[in-house]
Design an enzyme around this catalytic site. Structure first.
Site, PDB file in Angstrom:
ATOM      1  N   LYS A 184      77.644 -11.999  21.826  1.00  0.00           N
ATOM      2  CA  LYS A 184      76.247 -12.968  22.274  1.00  0.00           C
ATOM      3  C   LYS A 184      75.688 -12.959  20.864  1.00  0.00           C
ATOM      4  O   LYS A 184      74.778 -13.677  20.694  1.00  0.00           O
ATOM      5  CB  LYS A 184      75.398 -11.154  23.083  1.00  0.00           C
ATOM      6  N   ASN A 185      75.678 -11.666  20.218  1.00  0.00           N
ATOM      7  CA  ASN A 185      75.190 -12.133  18.576  1.00  0.00           C
ATOM      8  C   ASN A 185      75.622 -12.930  18.063  1.00  0.00           C
ATOM      9  O   ASN A 185      75.301 -13.579  16.512  1.00  0.00           O
ATOM     10  CB  ASN A 185      75.336 -10.155  17.860  1.00  0.00           C
ATOM     11  N   ARG A 191      61.954  -2.388  13.416  1.00  0.00           N
ATOM     12  CA  ARG A 191      62.765  -3.842  13.416  1.00  0.00           C
ATOM     13  C   ARG A 191      61.219  -4.882  12.352  1.00  0.00           C
ATOM     14  O   ARG A 191      61.348  -6.255  13.041  1.00  0.00           O
ATOM     15  CB  ARG A 191      63.259  -4.366  14.339  1.00  0.00           C
ATOM     16  N   CYS A 197      59.937  -1.984  18.797  1.00  0.00           N
ATOM     17  CA  CYS A 197      61.252  -2.091  19.782  1.00  0.00           C
ATOM     18  C   CYS A 197      61.624  -0.300  20.394  1.00  0.00           C
ATOM     19  O   CYS A 197      61.397  -0.341  19.245  1.00  0.00           O
ATOM     20  CB  CYS A 197      62.553  -2.592  19.789  1.00  0.00           C
ATOM     21  N   ARG A 246      71.978  -8.109  29.558  1.00  0.00           N
ATOM     22  CA  ARG A 246      71.533  -8.684  28.176  1.00  0.00           C
ATOM     23  C   ARG A 246      72.400  -8.996  27.809  1.00  0.00           C
ATOM     24  O   ARG A 246      72.839  -9.867  27.011  1.00  0.00           O
ATOM     25  CB  ARG A 246      69.726  -8.097  27.816  1.00  0.00           C
ATOM     26  N   ASP A 260      76.221  -0.768  17.060  1.00  0.00           N
ATOM     27  CA  ASP A 260      75.918  -1.143  18.274  1.00  0.00           C
ATOM     28  C   ASP A 260      77.544  -0.544  19.192  1.00  0.00           C
ATOM     29  O   ASP A 260      76.949  -1.095  20.025  1.00  0.00           O
ATOM     30  CB  ASP A 260      75.840  -2.435  18.162  1.00  0.00           C
TER      31      ASP A 260
HETATM   32  C1  EPZ Z   1      70.767  -7.727  14.562  1.00  0.00           C
HETATM   33  O1  EPZ Z   1      69.879  -7.047  14.730  1.00  0.00           O
HETATM   34  C2  EPZ Z   1      72.108  -7.966  16.081  1.00  0.00           C
HETATM   35  N1  EPZ Z   1      71.581  -8.618  16.581  1.00  0.00           N
HETATM   36  C3  EPZ Z   1      71.701  -6.413  17.259  1.00  0.00           C
HETATM   37  O2  EPZ Z   1      72.250  -6.200  18.378  1.00  0.00           O
HETATM   38  C4  EPZ Z   1      72.152  -5.503  15.647  1.00  0.00           C
HETATM   39  O3  EPZ Z   1      71.923  -3.653  15.831  1.00  0.00           O
HETATM   40  C5  EPZ Z   1      71.563  -5.466  14.210  1.00  0.00           C
HETATM   41  O4  EPZ Z   1      72.005  -6.984  13.552  1.00  0.00           O
HETATM   42  C6  EPZ Z   1      72.545  -4.604  13.216  1.00  0.00           C
HETATM   43  O5  EPZ Z   1      73.454  -4.911  13.063  1.00  0.00           O
HETATM   44  C7  EPZ Z   1      71.489  -9.434  16.736  1.00  0.00           C
HETATM   45  O6  EPZ Z   1      71.890 -10.044  16.318  1.00  0.00           O
HETATM   46  C8  EPZ Z   1      70.913 -10.929  17.987  1.00  0.00           C
HETATM   47  P1  EPZ Z   1      68.393  -5.844  11.092  1.00  0.00           P
HETATM   48  P2  EPZ Z   1      68.900  -7.651  13.343  1.00  0.00           P
HETATM   49  O7  EPZ Z   1      67.613  -7.129  10.370  1.00  0.00           O
HETATM   50  O8  EPZ Z   1      69.125  -8.568  12.424  1.00  0.00           O
HETATM   51  C9  EPZ Z   1      65.549  -4.118   8.643  1.00  0.00           C
HETATM   52  C10 EPZ Z   1      72.253  -5.539  20.400  1.00  0.00           C
HETATM   53  O9  EPZ Z   1      72.817  -4.729  20.657  1.00  0.00           O
HETATM   54  N2  EPZ Z   1      64.711  -4.933   8.873  1.00  0.00           N
HETATM   55  O10 EPZ Z   1      70.268  -6.193  10.457  1.00  0.00           O
HETATM   56  O11 EPZ Z   1      67.454  -7.493  13.648  1.00  0.00           O
HETATM   57  C11 EPZ Z   1      65.648  -3.300  10.593  1.00  0.00           C
HETATM   58  O12 EPZ Z   1      64.319  -2.567  10.842  1.00  0.00           O
HETATM   59  C12 EPZ Z   1      71.614  -5.999  19.082  1.00  0.00           C
HETATM   60  O13 EPZ Z   1      72.945  -6.607  20.863  1.00  0.00           O
HETATM   61  C13 EPZ Z   1      63.989  -5.299   7.627  1.00  0.00           C
HETATM   62  O14 EPZ Z   1      63.604  -3.973   7.379  1.00  0.00           O
HETATM   63  O15 EPZ Z   1      69.123  -5.930  12.888  1.00  0.00           O
HETATM   64  C14 EPZ Z   1      66.588  -2.331  10.637  1.00  0.00           C
HETATM   65  O16 EPZ Z   1      66.284  -1.032   9.672  1.00  0.00           O
HETATM   66  C15 EPZ Z   1      70.774  -4.572  18.591  1.00  0.00           C
HETATM   67  N3  EPZ Z   1      63.344  -6.468   7.434  1.00  0.00           N
HETATM   68  C16 EPZ Z   1      67.403  -3.015   9.182  1.00  0.00           C
HETATM   69  O17 EPZ Z   1      67.521  -3.789   8.364  1.00  0.00           O
HETATM   70  C17 EPZ Z   1      63.536  -7.172   8.201  1.00  0.00           C
HETATM   71  O18 EPZ Z   1      63.027  -7.698   8.121  1.00  0.00           O
HETATM   72  C18 EPZ Z   1      68.656  -3.610  10.230  1.00  0.00           C
HETATM   73  O19 EPZ Z   1      68.192  -4.681  10.722  1.00  0.00           O
HETATM   74  C19 EPZ Z   1      64.653  -7.544   9.003  1.00  0.00           C
HETATM   75  C20 EPZ Z   1      65.326  -6.025   9.445  1.00  0.00           C
END
Ligand code: EPZ
Length: 420
Positions: free
Chosen positions: A22-23, A122, A117, A399, A307
């Protein structure tokens, strides 16, 4: 509202085919907005989030032709609208991934600001800061991100304060058509980032270093078409391995990529599983033994994936010993804990650490899914609990898991979907 009904106590045995990731499929579909010629994508998972991304990009003018083998032909040569509306973005945060492609190809994007969320705030501040570094003008009003780059984007050096997976993916896509060279420092190293980069290079992009924390993108004039197969879903694969481990069973996964899930395999081995693998299968055998409690701390790749955190807490609830699970990526990703406590699990939360004292048995109960991976962990707990477990709000699970109850039933689970 659909529910999943599970009769616990059945050992999982057999083989299962793992779907496309998915990701990886989500950023790849968003990146198709860059293609000026037809693209054929295979091993596409049939998931609600994938349908949402097709609906979102379809609304911009992308046309899809689906075949019956999880393949899709994408036609994005005629895009007329550059907007991601609130009613779609509120159902899928990954919609933010259209920002980079729209901005770099058309110089304009209007994307609804993703709300909060269940698992954390996020924010997308790192996505927006990166776009501004490439020369975009960004304003936010009426809950929308307005991004403009009338003279196109210019390559830049960008360093992420925090490792962000979709932030890295968004900036890679934005940089593909920017004038000059972009270097991303402290970039995400996830296999899904590598899959996106390989896909974009197939279309004619010039990306190197994906999979390391420094990614270099040399802008090109335009991207063409091509053919690509989505990588296997390492989280779905890990979830099924954990399902076999928690029921003390034996499972063989087909069409997986073991090298993308070595931390998951390492931790399940620590829990007492015997694991064999070759380049596209993984076999796990618990030899009927009770799992041993494990300690882990989630981290960006190549660390243990967040995850899979909920699934490993489920395993620890019936393991021999006391397990410690630390969540370092999201600030509120223990919503599954109180649901498991309703099933008799002994878990104490101390800050971002869950201390789990394993018990011989859980008892079935009505529980509620709160987010995608939490709902999968409740399925795992239900598989091993005594009696019946009813999981409500399972739209979360749809999802990210393709027909989970059919795949689990094939493995001997007593599980069905109640459509009442
Ligand atoms: C991706 O989400 C995945 N989703 C998530 O999978 C996964 O849990 C996550 O990466 C971590 O591996 C997809 O790829 C579609 P991040 P993402 O940006 O990109 C902070 C699932 O279950 N952050 O790596 O949204 C954020 O708050 C989903 O399939 C900022 O502060 O995660 C978090 O604490 C859930 N500012 C950390 O970074 C930003 O601009 C990591 O988030 C972006 C992120």
């Amino acid at each position: 509202m659909d529910k999943l009904i599970i009769q616990g106590g059945h050992v999982l045995q057999g083989e299962v085919r793992i779907s496309g990731a998915k990701n990886a499929a989500l950023p790849i579909l968003a990146g198709s907005l860059l293609a000026t010629a037809p693209v054929k994508i295979t091993n596409m998972p049939h998931l609600r989030d994938i349908t949402t991304m097709m609906e979102l990009t379809g609304g911009m003018g992308v046309r899809f032709v689906l075949d019956d083998q999880m393949g899709v032909e994408v036609y994005a040569e005629d895009i007329q609208r550059f907007e991601a509306p609130y009613d779609l973005v509120k159902t899928m945060r990954a919609s933010i991934l259209v920002l980079g492609p729209l901005l770099t190809r058309f110089g304009s994007a209007r994307v609804s600001f993703p709300g909060g969320c269940a698992i954390g705030a996020r924010p997308v501040d790192l996505h927006l800061k990166g776009m501004e570094k490439l020369g975009a003008k960004i304003t936010i009003d009426n809950g929308y991100i307005h991004a403009k780059a009338p003279n196109g984007l210019r390559g830049a050096d960008i360093s992420f304060d925090t490792v962000t997976v979709t932030g890295t993916e968004n900036l890679i896509m934005a940089a593909t058509l920017a004038k000059g060279v972009t270097t991303l420092h402290h970039a995400a190293r996830e296999p899904e980032v590598v899959d996106l980069a390989n896909y974009l290079n197939t279309l004619g992009a010039k990306i190197s270093g994906a999979g390391t924390d420094t990614i270099v993108i040399t802008g090109v004039k335009e991207l063409g078409g091509g053919q690509y197969s989505v990588m296997p879903d390492r989280i779905e694969a890990g979830t099924f391995l954990a399902a076999a481990a928690i029921t003390r069973g034996k499972i063989k996964l087909k069409q997986v990529a073991p090298t993308t899930m070595l931390q998951i395999i390492h931790k399940l081995t620590e829990a007492g599983a015997e694991i064999q693998m070759d380049d596209n299968t993984i076999s796990l055998d618990m030899k009927g033994k009770r799992p041993k409690a494990i300690r882990l701390s989630t981290a960006p790749y190549p660390g243990f994936p967040t995850d899979m955190q909920a699934q490993m807490i489920a395993l620890n609830t019936v393991a021999d010993g006391v397990g410690h699970v630390v969540e370092t990526v999201f600030e509120n990703r223990f919503l599954h804990v109180q649901e498991m406590q309703r099933m008799g699990a002994q878990i104490v939360l101390e800050g971002n650490t869950a201390i789990v004292t394993g018990k011989e048995r859980l008892t079935g109960a009505p529980v509620m899914a709160t987010d995608l991976r939490a709902s999968a962990s409740l399925v795992l707990a239900g598989l091993v609990a005594e009696g019946e477990t009813v999981i409500e709000r399972i739209y979360h699970i749809d999802r990210g898991y393709e027909v989970i109850e059919e795949k689990l039933s094939q493995l001997g689970a007593k599980i069905y979907r109640d459509h009442s």
